[in-house]
Motif scaffolding. Structure first.
Motif, short mmCIF file in Angstrom:
data_model
loop_
_atom_site.label_atom_id
_atom_site.label_comp_id
_atom_site.label_asym_id
_atom_site.label_seq_id
_atom_site.Cartn_x
_atom_site.Cartn_y
_atom_site.Cartn_z
N UNK A 231 45.11 -41.30 -77.83
CA UNK A 231 43.72 -40.39 -77.35
C UNK A 231 43.22 -41.43 -76.44
N UNK A 232 43.04 -42.67 -76.45
CA UNK A 232 42.29 -43.42 -75.83
C UNK A 232 42.92 -43.47 -74.43
N UNK A 233 44.39 -44.01 -74.21
CA UNK A 233 44.93 -44.45 -72.54
C UNK A 233 45.12 -42.86 -71.75
N UNK A 234 44.81 -43.97 -70.46
CA UNK A 234 45.01 -43.13 -69.06
C UNK A 234 46.57 -42.52 -69.15
N UNK A 235 47.34 -42.89 -69.53
CA UNK A 235 48.32 -42.68 -69.14
C UNK A 235 49.54 -43.09 -70.45
N UNK A 236 49.96 -42.04 -71.34
CA UNK A 236 51.10 -41.86 -72.46
C UNK A 236 52.18 -41.28 -72.18
N UNK B 81 55.72 -32.16 -78.01
CA UNK B 81 55.29 -31.01 -78.21
C UNK B 81 54.17 -31.02 -79.62
N UNK B 82 55.10 -31.82 -80.68
CA UNK B 82 53.89 -31.86 -81.57
C UNK B 82 52.51 -32.92 -81.36
N UNK B 83 53.33 -33.87 -80.55
CA UNK B 83 51.69 -35.18 -80.04
C UNK B 83 51.12 -34.55 -79.46
N UNK B 84 51.77 -33.29 -78.34
CA UNK B 84 50.93 -32.97 -76.78
C UNK B 84 49.41 -32.16 -77.80
N UNK B 85 49.93 -31.62 -79.26
CA UNK B 85 49.24 -29.96 -79.18
C UNK B 85 48.19 -31.08 -80.78
N UNK B 86 48.72 -31.65 -81.43
CA UNK B 86 47.83 -33.01 -82.39
C UNK B 86 46.76 -33.78 -80.76
N UNK B 87 47.04 -34.39 -80.12
CA UNK B 87 46.10 -35.08 -79.01
C UNK B 87 45.51 -34.00 -77.82
N UNK B 88 45.70 -32.55 -77.62
CA UNK B 88 44.97 -32.34 -76.41
C UNK B 88 45.72 -32.54 -75.50
N UNK B 89 46.47 -33.40 -75.36
CA UNK B 89 46.97 -34.35 -73.72
C UNK B 89 48.59 -34.46 -73.83
N UNK B 90 48.34 -34.70 -72.16
CA UNK B 90 50.00 -34.49 -72.19
C UNK B 90 50.19 -36.49 -72.14
N UNK B 91 52.28 -35.76 -72.10
CA UNK B 91 52.29 -37.37 -72.55
C UNK B 91 53.74 -36.89 -71.92
#
Ligand code: SAM
Length: 252
Positions: A23-28, A43-53
């Protein structure tokens, strides 16, 4: 700061530490080539974290590390998330040391690795594992017999061997394919290391709901009906402690 984030083998092994770092990093980035999970994906992680990967292939993380170093130079924090543990049986150490030598902070967040998981489930003594090795697909019809040499060397010292199986362009090698490659190595080397009666342990889909850990002989393993990969193999040493003999009986 450059974070190497271990995700564990499946959703239920994600740790709070890994989620906080992602959640913390600028770019994942998600390392999409050193391992795979039955239920963790982009897809799972993007949904869980609410961020782009960003999905990262071998080229991004190994040959083209400049793009990651450039992000650090621009003052961004970067995370590289990996299935399992980020430093066990991966190639991330070179990027970590490059960043460290350039003066950036590197933080490693361990995850439950297939290495520890299969040792635990096998109930073999963790003190008695030798060097691990990967069984790779033949390249230009040439078979790399390193796994055979490693099993032989470990065995001669009474040590067990973990065999990781190749993951080429997203195509995971099955235990059955690995066993037929081991038998081909035996045909080349002819040192009696892999025979029809050799005992092995096969871990299938570890960490998933349908995981299985089974002790079989090579001839039984050739006939066995496998689940979908990922698979991993242990070749136990012949020099088993009597408790290990009892443990193996539980896996039949
Ligand atoms: C090169 S290792 C990378 C290990 C990873 N860094 C870790 O710490 O778990 C990847 C190989 O381990 C095995 N593997 C990974 N996850 C697995 C699983 N859940 N079940 C069985 N084998 C697995 C497969 O043979 C796969 O090709």
């Amino acid at each position: 700061m450059l974070y190497f984030i271990g995700l564990g083998l499946a959703k239920k092994f994600l740790t709070q530490a890994s989620i906080d770092a992602m959640r913390k990093v600028d770019v994942l980035y998600l390392d999409a080539y050193t391992s795979l999970s039955c239920d963790i994906n982009k897809e799972y992680l993007e949904k869980l974290l609410g961020r782009q990967i960003i999905l990262a292939d071998r080229n991004t993380l190994e040959n083209n590390s400049k793009s990651i170093i450039k992000l650090l130079e621009d003052g961004k924090s970067v995370g590289i998330a990996t299935i399992g543990d980020p430093m066990i049986a991966t190639t991330h150490v070179s990027l970590a040391t490059e960043a460290k030598n350039k003066g950036y902070n590197v933080m490693i967040i361990p995850g439950i690795s297939v290495h520890c998981y299969v040792i635990s489930k096998s109930m073999l003594s963790s003190y008695k594992f030798g060097r691990s090795v990967t069984v790779v697909y033949p390249y230009d019809k040439i078979l790399d017999t390193t796994p055979y040499e490693v099993i032989k060397d470990n065995s001669s010292r009474g040590l067990h061997t973990i065999l990781y199986l190749d993951l080429k362009e997203g195509k995971p090698m099955s235990a059955k394919d690995a066993i037929s490659l081991l038998l081909q190595m035996e045909e080349i080397k002819k040192e009696g290391i892999i025979t029809p009666s050799t005992q092995i342990i096969i871990g299938q889909r570890l960490g998933c709901e349908d995981e299985e850990v089974k002790a079989l002989t090579i001839s039984e393993a050739l006939e066995y009906k496998y689940k979908d990969p990922p698979h991993i193999i242990i070749v136990p040493s012949k020099n088993l402690h009597y408790m290990e003999v009892e443990a193996l009986k539980c896996l039949h």
